[in-house]
Motif scaffolding. Structure first.
Motif, PDB file in Angstrom:
ATOM      1  N   SER A  15      -0.078   2.393   2.835  1.00 15.09           N
ATOM      2  CA  SER A  15       0.863   1.284   2.996  1.00 15.09           C
ATOM      3  C   SER A  15       0.132  -0.053   3.059  1.00 15.09           C
ATOM      4  N   ARG A  18      -1.639  -0.869  -0.390  1.00 16.95           N
ATOM      5  CA  ARG A  18      -0.690  -1.290  -1.418  1.00 16.95           C
ATOM      6  C   ARG A  18      -0.292  -2.750  -1.201  1.00 16.95           C
ATOM      7  N   TRP A  19       0.028  -3.094   0.049  1.00 15.75           N
ATOM      8  CA  TRP A  19       0.425  -4.467   0.340  1.00 15.75           C
ATOM      9  C   TRP A  19      -0.719  -5.433   0.061  1.00 15.75           C
ATOM     10  N   GLU A  22      -1.301  -6.160  -3.621  1.00 16.20           N
ATOM     11  CA  GLU A  22      -0.252  -6.958  -4.241  1.00 16.20           C
ATOM     12  C   GLU A  22      -0.196  -8.388  -3.703  1.00 16.20           C
ATOM     13  N   HIS A  23      -0.588  -8.586  -2.447  1.00 13.03           N
ATOM     14  CA  HIS A  23      -0.340  -9.877  -1.807  1.00 13.03           C
ATOM     15  C   HIS A  23      -1.594 -10.593  -1.301  1.00 13.03           C
ATOM     16  N   SER A  43       5.889 -13.395   3.354  1.00 14.89           N
ATOM     17  CA  SER A  43       4.914 -12.324   3.558  1.00 14.89           C
ATOM     18  C   SER A  43       4.925 -11.842   5.000  1.00 14.89           C
ATOM     19  N   GLN A  46       7.685  -9.470   5.295  1.00 20.71           N
ATOM     20  CA  GLN A  46       7.320  -8.193   4.682  1.00 20.71           C
ATOM     21  C   GLN A  46       6.514  -7.346   5.661  1.00 20.71           C
ATOM     22  N   CYS A  47       5.587  -7.965   6.368  1.00 22.19           N
ATOM     23  CA  CYS A  47       4.790  -7.240   7.356  1.00 22.19           C
ATOM     24  C   CYS A  47       5.681  -6.685   8.466  1.00 22.19           C
ATOM     25  N   LEU A  50       7.617  -3.695   7.185  1.00 23.18           N
ATOM     26  CA  LEU A  50       6.760  -2.516   7.079  1.00 23.18           C
ATOM     27  C   LEU A  50       6.506  -1.865   8.437  1.00 23.18           C
ATOM     28  N   TRP A  52       4.662  -3.148  10.953  1.00 23.83           N
ATOM     29  CA  TRP A  52       3.316  -3.359  11.480  1.00 23.83           C
ATOM     30  C   TRP A  52       3.326  -3.909  12.894  1.00 23.83           C
ATOM     31  N   VAL A  83      -5.971  -8.434   5.351  1.00 25.22           N
ATOM     32  CA  VAL A  83      -4.679  -8.847   5.899  1.00 25.22           C
ATOM     33  C   VAL A  83      -4.911 -10.085   6.767  1.00 25.22           C
TER      34      VAL A  83
END
Length: 369
Positions: A15, A18-19, A22-23, A43, A46-47, A50, A52, A83
């Motif tokens: 996971s 992949r993020w 892409e980001h 973003s 998005q976190c 997911l 997180w 990240v």
């Protein structure tokens, strides 16, 4: 000790990877550096989606309530994938609050990414909570806190400050509204959103824990935070070695790939040895902490070795990349900057070596971390 990841850990790793693919590309990281939060709002959401920010939060507060090894896997992959540090520190803040007060009502908003907890512990000349000068005092029926904290991660964007202070009962932890705190941004080596936080008779929302229980939870929090930093450094080394090997296979000099030169091969081999040893030490510390079998020395041994190995690996990577590794458009500098910061903040060599020496010279009964 089985170092193979479980299916749940593999899912977490994939996971994050992949993020990040892409980001968290270099151009995005450079763009985000100019934003107040260190990441754009989309973003960040998005976190949150997911899950997180909910990793460490108990299920009763809307979180996943994952065990230490699973959370450590996230930290390792987050460092590997670059990240943003504001996200990493938000997860650290959620973890700290969940350890200090697992029933805190604020955890529900933290799990959704709607609230951000900044952990305020270190003071200008000392990082140890029990030696701080920040005071928690009762004023009538209320509590106020006075003092200042330095190097507060996410200090400029937090909604709440989780604060360690000294009280009549000894060490205490309390929560304060960030809007009542005067924060001054600090310039940092790696772009982390740190701040100096000044508490001038700031009203306390709630005292979470004090006395002996505060000491116990502080020790657990500190050990787990250091364990997260160690696996972060292992993740950094993994990423750096992967990029370096790919580079020396394609870079040509004197009419051939530089990877065929023995001097280059030896340096890459040394990087691989350092990473392998660091990975074993870091994950041994994590698994023993999670199982409750840690004798106290594992973290100190790992901190003494892993931190310095991580700096050496990133420095060697820069050397083998040549000038290409020093331009801001190349991601390598992000890794080396994080390596130095993690070493200084969570795994200072002198402290770790003192603990290891005390263990071996004074006996296993002595505290080692």
């Amino acid at each position: 000790m089985d170092l193979n990841p479980t299916p749940e850990q593999q899912a977490i790793a994939e996971s994050v990877r992949r993020w990040a693919r892409e980001h968290a590309r270099p151009e995005a990281l450079l763009r985000w550096e100019r934003l107040p939060r260190g990441i754009d709002d989309r973003s960040w959401e998005q976190c949150a989606n997911l899950g997180w920010f909910a990793l460490c939060v108990p299920p009763e507060r809307g979180g996943a309530g994952l065990a230490l090894p699973e959370v450590a896997m996230w930290f390792s992959e987050a460092a590997r994938g670059l990240v943003p540090l504001s996200v990493t520190n938000a997860v650290r803040g959620a973890h700290a609050l969940a350890v200090i007060d697992p029933e805190a009502e604020e955890l529900s908003a933290v799990a959704k990414g709607e609230a951000v907890v900044a952990v305020a512990v270190a003071e200008e000349h000392d990082r140890r909570p029990k030696l701080g000068r920040t005071r928690l005092e009762r004023r009538g029926t209320d509590w106020v806190v006075s003092g200042e904290k330095w190097y507060v991660g996410n200090g400029t964007l937090a909604t709440d400050h989780l604060l360690a202070a000294w009280s009549d009962e000894g060490l205490a932890w309390c929560l304060v509204d960030a809007r009542n705190v005067r924060v001054e941004p600090l310039r940092t080596f790696d772009g982390e959103r740190q701040a100096r936080a000044v508490y001038d008779n700031v009203p306390v929302r709630r005292v979470l824990v004090a006395g002996r229980l505060a000491d116990e939870r502080t020790q657990r929090w500190a050990r787990e935070q250091q364990a997260f930093a160690l696996v972060e450094m292992a993740g950094i080394m993994d990423a750096v070695i992967e990029r370096t090997v790919a580079y020396v296979k394609e870079r040509e000099q004197f009419g051939q790939k530089i990877g065929v030169f023995q001097a280059v091969q030896h340096q890459v081999a040394d990087m691989g040895i350092a990473y392998t040893a660091s990975r074993h030490l870091a994950w041994q510390a994590v698994t023993r902490l999670a199982a409750g079998t840690a004798g106290g020395w594992e973290l100190s041994v790992a901190a003494a070795f892993v931190a310095q190995a991580c700096k050496r690996v990133t420095q060697t990577a820069h050397h083998l990349h040549g000038g290409a590794g020093y331009v801001v458009e190349h991601p390598l500098h992000f890794y080396s900057e994080r390596a130095v910061t993690l070493c200084v903040r969570y795994a200072p060599e002198a402290t770790a070596l003192d603990a290891v020496a005390a263990y071996w010279l004074e006996g296993p009964g002595q505290p080692a971390s």
